[in-house]
Motif scaffolding. Structure first.
Motif, PDB file in Angstrom:
ATOM      1  N   LEU A   1       9.821  -5.551  15.118  1.00 38.42           N
ATOM      2  CA  LEU A   1      10.489  -6.828  15.682  1.00 38.42           C
ATOM      3  C   LEU A   1      11.508  -6.384  16.625  1.00 38.42           C
ATOM      4  O   LEU A   1      12.276  -5.399  16.581  1.00 38.42           O
ATOM      5  N   ASP A   2      11.103  -7.156  17.868  1.00 43.26           N
ATOM      6  CA  ASP A   2      12.123  -6.731  18.994  1.00 43.26           C
ATOM      7  C   ASP A   2      13.587  -7.266  18.937  1.00 43.26           C
ATOM      8  O   ASP A   2      13.696  -8.402  18.326  1.00 43.26           O
ATOM      9  N   GLY A   3      14.639  -6.801  19.158  1.00 44.98           N
ATOM     10  CA  GLY A   3      16.050  -7.156  19.226  1.00 44.98           C
ATOM     11  C   GLY A   3      16.649  -7.146  17.942  1.00 44.98           C
ATOM     12  O   GLY A   3      17.804  -7.478  17.953  1.00 44.98           O
ATOM     13  N   ILE A   4      16.071  -6.675  16.730  1.00 41.98           N
ATOM     14  CA  ILE A   4      16.529  -6.515  15.470  1.00 41.98           C
ATOM     15  C   ILE A   4      16.229  -5.077  14.858  1.00 41.98           C
ATOM     16  O   ILE A   4      15.288  -4.496  15.354  1.00 41.98           O
ATOM     17  N   ASP A   5      17.003  -4.606  14.320  1.00 39.99           N
ATOM     18  CA  ASP A   5      16.916  -3.254  13.808  1.00 39.99           C
ATOM     19  C   ASP A   5      15.994  -3.216  12.339  1.00 39.99           C
ATOM     20  O   ASP A   5      16.663  -2.400  11.386  1.00 39.99           O
ATOM     21  N   ILE A   6      14.956  -4.100  12.335  1.00 38.79           N
ATOM     22  CA  ILE A   6      14.212  -3.903  10.965  1.00 38.79           C
ATOM     23  C   ILE A   6      12.848  -3.534  11.460  1.00 38.79           C
ATOM     24  O   ILE A   6      12.329  -4.082  12.564  1.00 38.79           O
ATOM     25  N   ASP A   7      12.199  -2.834  10.761  1.00 36.91           N
ATOM     26  CA  ASP A   7      10.762  -2.828  10.969  1.00 36.91           C
ATOM     27  C   ASP A   7       9.914  -3.142   9.697  1.00 36.91           C
ATOM     28  O   ASP A   7      10.501  -3.072   8.628  1.00 36.91           O
ATOM     29  N   LEU A   8       8.543  -3.553  10.000  1.00 28.59           N
ATOM     30  CA  LEU A   8       7.716  -3.918   8.945  1.00 28.59           C
ATOM     31  C   LEU A   8       6.817  -2.757   8.741  1.00 28.59           C
ATOM     32  O   LEU A   8       5.949  -2.571   9.829  1.00 28.59           O
ATOM     33  N   VAL A   9       6.734  -2.082   7.795  1.00 29.13           N
ATOM     34  CA  VAL A   9       5.923  -0.981   7.476  1.00 29.13           C
ATOM     35  C   VAL A   9       4.802  -1.322   6.485  1.00 29.13           C
ATOM     36  O   VAL A   9       4.949  -1.881   5.594  1.00 29.13           O
ATOM     37  N   GLU A  10       3.470  -0.909   6.924  1.00 29.54           N
ATOM     38  CA  GLU A  10       2.482  -0.865   6.054  1.00 29.54           C
ATOM     39  C   GLU A  10       2.119   0.396   5.447  1.00 29.54           C
ATOM     40  O   GLU A  10       1.967   1.271   6.182  1.00 29.54           O
ATOM     41  N   LEU A  11       1.970   0.310   3.938  1.00 23.22           N
ATOM     42  CA  LEU A  11       1.765   1.589   3.454  1.00 23.22           C
ATOM     43  C   LEU A  11       0.672   1.585   2.382  1.00 23.22           C
ATOM     44  O   LEU A  11       0.539   0.673   1.580  1.00 23.22           O
ATOM     45  N   PHE A  12      -0.620   2.289   2.729  1.00 27.57           N
ATOM     46  CA  PHE A  12      -1.730   2.244   2.208  1.00 27.57           C
ATOM     47  C   PHE A  12      -1.684   2.780   0.809  1.00 27.57           C
ATOM     48  O   PHE A  12      -1.276   4.193   0.951  1.00 27.57           O
ATOM     49  N   VAL A  13      -1.888   2.307  -0.266  1.00 30.56           N
ATOM     50  CA  VAL A  13      -1.703   3.075  -1.520  1.00 30.56           C
ATOM     51  C   VAL A  13      -3.251   3.593  -1.866  1.00 30.56           C
ATOM     52  O   VAL A  13      -4.246   2.975  -2.110  1.00 30.56           O
ATOM     53  N   ASP A  14      -3.386   4.774  -2.119  1.00 36.43           N
ATOM     54  CA  ASP A  14      -4.451   5.513  -2.779  1.00 36.43           C
ATOM     55  C   ASP A  14      -4.199   6.192  -4.053  1.00 36.43           C
ATOM     56  O   ASP A  14      -2.925   5.994  -4.424  1.00 36.43           O
ATOM     57  N   ASP A  15      -5.274   6.586  -4.815  1.00 41.85           N
ATOM     58  CA  ASP A  15      -4.817   6.938  -6.148  1.00 41.85           C
ATOM     59  C   ASP A  15      -4.276   8.366  -6.263  1.00 41.85           C
ATOM     60  O   ASP A  15      -3.881   8.916  -7.364  1.00 41.85           O
ATOM     61  N   GLN A  16      -4.004   8.950  -5.050  1.00 39.73           N
ATOM     62  CA  GLN A  16      -3.213  10.180  -5.102  1.00 39.73           C
ATOM     63  C   GLN A  16      -1.795  10.017  -4.947  1.00 39.73           C
ATOM     64  O   GLN A  16      -0.804  11.068  -5.076  1.00 39.73           O
ATOM     65  N   LEU A  17      -1.292   9.024  -4.602  1.00 40.87           N
ATOM     66  CA  LEU A  17       0.142   8.517  -4.539  1.00 40.87           C
ATOM     67  C   LEU A  17       0.572   8.439  -5.967  1.00 40.87           C
ATOM     68  O   LEU A  17       0.090   7.770  -6.772  1.00 40.87           O
ATOM     69  N   ASP A  18       2.004   8.831  -6.171  1.00 40.59           N
ATOM     70  CA  ASP A  18       2.768   8.763  -7.203  1.00 40.59           C
ATOM     71  C   ASP A  18       3.193   7.301  -7.664  1.00 40.59           C
ATOM     72  O   ASP A  18       2.936   7.010  -8.892  1.00 40.59           O
ATOM     73  N   ILE A  19       3.213   6.465  -6.839  1.00 31.97           N
ATOM     74  CA  ILE A  19       3.315   5.087  -7.196  1.00 31.97           C
ATOM     75  C   ILE A  19       2.048   4.320  -7.794  1.00 31.97           C
ATOM     76  O   ILE A  19       2.192   3.121  -8.317  1.00 31.97           O
ATOM     77  N   ALA A  20       1.055   4.722  -7.454  1.00 36.60           N
ATOM     78  CA  ALA A  20      -0.201   4.072  -7.816  1.00 36.60           C
ATOM     79  C   ALA A  20      -0.257   4.166  -9.398  1.00 36.60           C
ATOM     80  O   ALA A  20      -0.148   4.959 -10.069  1.00 36.60           O
ATOM     81  N   GLY A  21      -0.529   2.818  -9.785  1.00 41.77           N
ATOM     82  CA  GLY A  21      -0.619   2.595 -11.296  1.00 41.77           C
ATOM     83  C   GLY A  21       0.674   2.451 -11.968  1.00 41.77           C
ATOM     84  O   GLY A  21       0.685   2.398 -13.191  1.00 41.77           O
ATOM     85  N   ARG A  22       1.611   2.417 -11.283  1.00 38.36           N
ATOM     86  CA  ARG A  22       3.095   2.018 -11.802  1.00 38.36           C
ATOM     87  C   ARG A  22       3.476   0.557 -11.474  1.00 38.36           C
ATOM     88  O   ARG A  22       3.286   0.076 -10.563  1.00 38.36           O
ATOM     89  N   ARG A  23       4.260   0.214 -12.300  1.00 37.25           N
ATOM     90  CA  ARG A  23       5.030  -1.110 -11.897  1.00 37.25           C
ATOM     91  C   ARG A  23       6.141  -0.948 -11.003  1.00 37.25           C
ATOM     92  O   ARG A  23       6.915   0.032 -10.885  1.00 37.25           O
ATOM     93  N   LEU A  24       6.673  -1.792  -9.851  1.00 38.47           N
ATOM     94  CA  LEU A  24       7.437  -1.592  -9.190  1.00 38.47           C
ATOM     95  C   LEU A  24       8.980  -1.432  -9.928  1.00 38.47           C
ATOM     96  O   LEU A  24       9.511  -0.649  -9.186  1.00 38.47           O
ATOM     97  N   ARG A  25       9.193  -1.979 -10.865  1.00 36.36           N
ATOM     98  CA  ARG A  25      10.377  -1.940 -11.267  1.00 36.36           C
ATOM     99  C   ARG A  25      10.580  -0.659 -11.992  1.00 36.36           C
ATOM    100  O   ARG A  25      11.694   0.034 -12.262  1.00 36.36           O
ATOM    101  N   ASP A  26       9.602   0.143 -12.344  1.00 41.48           N
ATOM    102  CA  ASP A  26       9.568   1.694 -12.788  1.00 41.48           C
ATOM    103  C   ASP A  26       9.624   2.566 -11.752  1.00 41.48           C
ATOM    104  O   ASP A  26       9.953   3.951 -12.126  1.00 41.48           O
ATOM    105  N   LEU A  27       9.876   2.200 -10.414  1.00 44.69           N
ATOM    106  CA  LEU A  27      10.038   3.333  -9.446  1.00 44.69           C
ATOM    107  C   LEU A  27      11.289   3.481  -8.986  1.00 44.69           C
ATOM    108  O   LEU A  27      12.118   2.583  -9.217  1.00 44.69           O
TER     109      LEU A  27
END
Length: 96
Positions: A1-27
């Protein structure tokens, strides 16, 4: 987004990532970032603490615009120390 200091990042989840299979609150909490939504099977889900992250999901993460944001988010998703990833970006030599 131009003019502000925020980015929107897309993160693809595969089964090799530690976050896969976990609830957001448990991360571990993200520093200067927020999982805003999850794209799953062509649907957009609002991210909540009880949301289960599944392989194939795409997390939409808002983050402060910083040069090391991708490295920090990658480390978080892998369950690794973000500082180590940031150091690799600054000094990619394998002999350090």
């Amino acid at each position: 987004l131009d003019g502000i200091d925020i980015d929107l990042v897309e993160l693809f989840v595969d089964d090799q990532l530690d976050i896969a299979g976990r609830r957001l609150r448990d991360l571990p909490p993200l520093e200067d970032a927020l999982v805003a939504a999850i794209v799953r099977d062509h649907r957009v889900l609002i991210a909540k603490g009880d949301t289960l992250i599944e392989p194939g999901d795409v997390l939409l993460i808002t983050t402060q615009r910083q040069g090391d944001a991708i490295a920090r988010l990658t480390a978080w998703a892998r369950g690794e120390d973000a500082g180590e990833w940031v150091q690799r970006l600054r000094d990619p030599r394998p002999d350090r």
